[in-house]
Write a protein that holds these residues in place. Structure first.
Motif, mmCIF file in Angstrom:
data_model
loop_
_atom_site.group_PDB
_atom_site.id
_atom_site.type_symbol
_atom_site.label_atom_id
_atom_site.label_comp_id
_atom_site.label_asym_id
_atom_site.label_seq_id
_atom_site.Cartn_x
_atom_site.Cartn_y
_atom_site.Cartn_z
ATOM 1 N N GLY A 238 -22.423 -19.172 -8.425
ATOM 2 C CA GLY A 238 -22.242 -18.569 -7.412
ATOM 3 C C GLY A 238 -20.751 -18.425 -7.448
ATOM 4 O O GLY A 238 -20.111 -19.467 -7.711
ATOM 5 N N ALA A 239 -20.108 -17.648 -6.733
ATOM 6 C CA ALA A 239 -18.630 -17.264 -6.411
ATOM 7 C C ALA A 239 -18.426 -16.798 -5.142
ATOM 8 O O ALA A 239 -18.969 -15.943 -4.559
ATOM 9 C CB ALA A 239 -18.122 -16.506 -7.633
ATOM 10 N N MET A 240 -17.103 -17.084 -4.673
ATOM 11 C CA MET A 240 -16.384 -16.402 -3.797
ATOM 12 C C MET A 240 -14.968 -15.984 -4.054
ATOM 13 O O MET A 240 -14.252 -16.699 -4.630
ATOM 14 C CB MET A 240 -16.171 -17.610 -2.671
ATOM 15 C CG MET A 240 -15.880 -16.863 -1.235
ATOM 16 S SD MET A 240 -15.430 -18.022 0.152
ATOM 17 C CE MET A 240 -14.943 -16.877 1.361
ATOM 18 N N LEU A 241 -14.671 -14.723 -3.590
ATOM 19 C CA LEU A 241 -13.411 -14.182 -4.028
ATOM 20 C C LEU A 241 -12.671 -14.048 -2.208
ATOM 21 O O LEU A 241 -13.268 -13.356 -1.162
ATOM 22 C CB LEU A 241 -13.526 -12.666 -4.129
ATOM 23 C CG LEU A 241 -13.910 -12.770 -5.747
ATOM 24 C CD1 LEU A 241 -13.839 -11.368 -6.178
ATOM 25 C CD2 LEU A 241 -13.060 -13.673 -6.709
ATOM 26 N N LEU A 242 -11.698 -14.891 -2.065
ATOM 27 C CA LEU A 242 -11.247 -15.167 -0.616
ATOM 28 C C LEU A 242 -9.619 -14.479 -0.718
ATOM 29 O O LEU A 242 -8.857 -15.033 -1.495
ATOM 30 C CB LEU A 242 -11.139 -16.331 -0.368
ATOM 31 C CG LEU A 242 -10.393 -16.706 0.920
ATOM 32 C CD1 LEU A 242 -11.023 -16.320 2.222
ATOM 33 C CD2 LEU A 242 -10.378 -18.408 1.290
ATOM 34 N N TYR A 243 -9.427 -13.418 -0.061
ATOM 35 C CA TYR A 243 -8.032 -13.047 0.265
ATOM 36 C C TYR A 243 -7.673 -13.385 1.701
ATOM 37 O O TYR A 243 -8.268 -13.121 2.785
ATOM 38 C CB TYR A 243 -8.027 -11.386 0.193
ATOM 39 C CG TYR A 243 -6.761 -10.753 0.464
ATOM 40 C CD1 TYR A 243 -5.742 -10.822 -0.344
ATOM 41 C CD2 TYR A 243 -6.511 -10.513 1.788
ATOM 42 C CE1 TYR A 243 -4.317 -10.293 0.079
ATOM 43 C CE2 TYR A 243 -5.250 -9.982 2.355
ATOM 44 C CZ TYR A 243 -4.354 -9.778 1.430
ATOM 45 O OH TYR A 243 -3.015 -9.368 1.770
ATOM 46 N N THR A 244 -6.552 -14.018 1.697
ATOM 47 C CA THR A 244 -5.938 -14.472 3.053
ATOM 48 C C THR A 244 -4.557 -14.641 3.034
ATOM 49 O O THR A 244 -3.659 -14.216 1.950
ATOM 50 C CB THR A 244 -6.572 -15.683 3.431
ATOM 51 O OG1 THR A 244 -6.323 -16.055 4.756
ATOM 52 C CG2 THR A 244 -6.353 -16.871 2.640
ATOM 53 N N GLY A 245 -3.857 -15.094 4.195
ATOM 54 C CA GLY A 245 -2.501 -15.140 4.174
ATOM 55 C C GLY A 245 -2.177 -16.607 4.388
ATOM 56 O O GLY A 245 -2.734 -17.378 5.232
ATOM 57 N N SER A 246 -1.056 -17.309 3.830
ATOM 58 C CA SER A 246 -0.987 -18.575 3.879
ATOM 59 C C SER A 246 0.532 -18.758 4.487
ATOM 60 O O SER A 246 1.687 -18.235 3.886
ATOM 61 C CB SER A 246 -1.168 -19.381 2.487
ATOM 62 O OG SER A 246 -0.911 -20.722 2.854
ATOM 63 N N ALA A 247 0.677 -19.677 5.165
ATOM 64 C CA ALA A 247 1.925 -19.963 5.697
ATOM 65 C C ALA A 247 2.638 -21.137 4.820
ATOM 66 O O ALA A 247 2.060 -22.161 4.705
ATOM 67 C CB ALA A 247 1.878 -20.465 7.308
ATOM 68 N N ILE A 248 3.819 -20.742 4.627
ATOM 69 C CA ILE A 248 4.593 -21.844 3.618
ATOM 70 C C ILE A 248 5.582 -22.548 4.548
ATOM 71 O O ILE A 248 6.513 -21.804 5.120
ATOM 72 C CB ILE A 248 5.185 -20.976 2.493
ATOM 73 C CG1 ILE A 248 4.240 -19.837 1.766
ATOM 74 C CG2 ILE A 248 6.006 -22.007 1.674
ATOM 75 C CD1 ILE A 248 2.963 -20.555 1.151
ATOM 76 N N VAL A 249 5.398 -23.718 4.518
ATOM 77 C CA VAL A 249 6.361 -24.644 5.037
ATOM 78 C C VAL A 249 7.083 -25.368 4.450
ATOM 79 O O VAL A 249 6.345 -26.235 3.563
ATOM 80 C CB VAL A 249 5.668 -25.427 6.413
ATOM 81 C CG1 VAL A 249 6.405 -26.536 7.170
ATOM 82 C CG2 VAL A 249 4.844 -24.654 7.317
ATOM 83 N N SER A 250 8.545 -25.385 4.439
ATOM 84 C CA SER A 250 9.282 -26.408 3.500
ATOM 85 C C SER A 250 8.825 -26.362 2.267
ATOM 86 O O SER A 250 8.870 -27.011 1.416
ATOM 87 C CB SER A 250 9.248 -27.647 3.927
ATOM 88 O OG SER A 250 9.761 -27.863 5.184
ATOM 89 N N GLY A 251 8.657 -24.952 1.628
ATOM 90 C CA GLY A 251 8.440 -24.709 0.283
ATOM 91 C C GLY A 251 6.926 -25.191 -0.201
ATOM 92 O O GLY A 251 6.436 -24.807 -1.235
ATOM 93 N N ARG A 252 6.064 -25.491 0.770
ATOM 94 C CA ARG A 252 4.643 -26.040 0.557
ATOM 95 C C ARG A 252 3.593 -25.249 1.185
ATOM 96 O O ARG A 252 3.750 -24.904 2.130
ATOM 97 C CB ARG A 252 4.531 -27.522 0.976
ATOM 98 C CG ARG A 252 3.333 -28.028 0.749
ATOM 99 C CD ARG A 252 3.333 -29.624 1.335
ATOM 100 N NE ARG A 252 1.746 -30.216 1.009
ATOM 101 C CZ ARG A 252 0.953 -30.141 1.840
ATOM 102 N NH1 ARG A 252 0.958 -29.449 3.058
ATOM 103 N NH2 ARG A 252 -0.155 -30.694 1.720
ATOM 104 N N ASP A 253 2.630 -24.892 0.329
ATOM 105 C CA ASP A 253 1.265 -24.203 0.642
ATOM 106 C C ASP A 253 0.318 -25.321 0.998
ATOM 107 O O ASP A 253 -0.516 -25.771 0.199
ATOM 108 C CB ASP A 253 1.030 -23.274 -0.765
ATOM 109 C CG ASP A 253 -0.184 -22.249 -0.195
ATOM 110 O OD1 ASP A 253 -0.791 -22.616 0.899
ATOM 111 O OD2 ASP A 253 -0.384 -21.283 -0.843
ATOM 112 N N GLY A 254 0.291 -25.561 2.234
ATOM 113 C CA GLY A 254 -0.643 -26.631 2.657
ATOM 114 C C GLY A 254 -2.109 -25.899 2.716
ATOM 115 O O GLY A 254 -3.248 -26.685 2.401
#
Length: 305
Positions: A238-254
């Motif tokens: 099974g698979a999931m395709l997830l589209y979202t937005g990520s907040a980048i803090v100090s160059g890091r994608d938490g």
């Protein structure tokens, strides 16, 4: 044929098309036309401008009225509570501008990016039996994906009954059968699916609007929760395709790290990519984003086994 399906059919018969822009662009365009009333169908159903009754032909007016989605705007003018946008050779009903109501059904540039992400990633996953679009909104993701997956059963799930009403009409107008389920995430969805897609709300919204508020983690909590829920429910392969937005803090994608950790625990592979490095820049002016340097549109492909 329901009134909403009839409305879409009448718009399609007139070769209607409209590309929906960001709210900020929409406001700027309307500001140029302050004091004007609608001059054509794109003004009514795209730019959400007030209109005179005689502007709409009966085959557009009557279904809009029968659906109770037109309202008086004063001075003999009317206002549609719906917009109609075009994407992937399909017309989609969604909420009028501005989307201030808690039950608004949003459609915009993220919808187009979501479609492009699905079109790029789905072919590599091969045939699928059952597809669930969670937080489906207008149904844009599920409808676009099903057209690429012949024979797949489509389920549209959303917590908002108004969204499901529009999604059902959009699917039918696209010639697709869809099961619609009122559900928070996958909570009320039965088994039998091997693909989950989602474009969750990913903004910290002070008003708590359902279509917009993604919770803590700079709005990414819901995206992580939905991914974790999908990984618990999906079968081998099974698979999931997830589209979202990520907040980048100090160059890091938490968010990327949190998702990777969850995928490892659940036995899923993860392929993650940045689709647009800078979206919704206006959010950086809000206190909740004071430590964020940019918000990136991201896509994640999760496969079990």
């Amino acid at each position: 044929m329901t009134p909403l399906q009839a409305l879409l059919a009448a718009a399609r018969a007139r070769d209607y098309s409209f590309t929906t822009v960001t709210p900020e662009t929409h406001r700027r365009v309307l500001a140029r036309r302050e004091g004007e009333t609608a001059k054509d169908l794109r003004d009514v159903f795209g730019w959400s401008m007030n209109f005179e009754r005689d502007l709409l032909p009966d085959d557009l007016w009557e279904p809009l009225r029968a659906a109770d989605l037109v309202e008086e705007a004063g001075q003999g003018l009317w206002h549609s509570r719906l917009r109609i946008s075009s994407a992937a050779e399909t017309l989609f009903l969604h909420s009028a501008f501005p989307t201030d109501d808690p039950n608004s059904v949003f459609f915009g540039p993220d919808s187009y990016r979501f479609i492009a992400f699905l079109e790029a990633e789905l072919p590599a996953l091969g045939p699928r039996r059952g597809l669930v679009d969670i937080g489906s909104g207008s149904g844009v993701g599920g409808i676009a994906a099903t057209r690429l997956l012949p024979g797949a059963r489509l389920t549209l799930a959303d917590i908002n009954p108004f969204a499901l009403r529009l999604a059902s009409a959009n699917a039918a107008a696209a010639g697709l059968e869809a099961e619609v389920i009122e559900s928070a995430g996958l909570e009320s969805v039965a088994g039998g699916f091997d693909l989950v897609i989602a474009n969750p709300p990913f903004v910290m919204d002070e008003s708590g609007r359902t279509y917009r508020d993604g919770g803590d983690m700079h709005g990414l909590r819901l995206s992580l929760d939905w991914a974790d829920e999908a990984m618990r429910r999906l079968p081998d392969g099974g698979a999931m395709l997830l589209y979202t937005g990520s907040a980048i803090v100090s160059g890091r994608d938490g968010f990327r790290q949190a998702l990777a950790d969850s995928a490892t625990v659940r036995g899923f592979s993860l392929r993650y990519s940045e689709l647009d490095p800078d979206i919704f820049g206006e959010l950086l002016e809000e206190p909740a984003y004071r430590d964020v340097e940019r918000i990136a549109a991201v896509g994640a492909v999760l496969v079990k086994g």
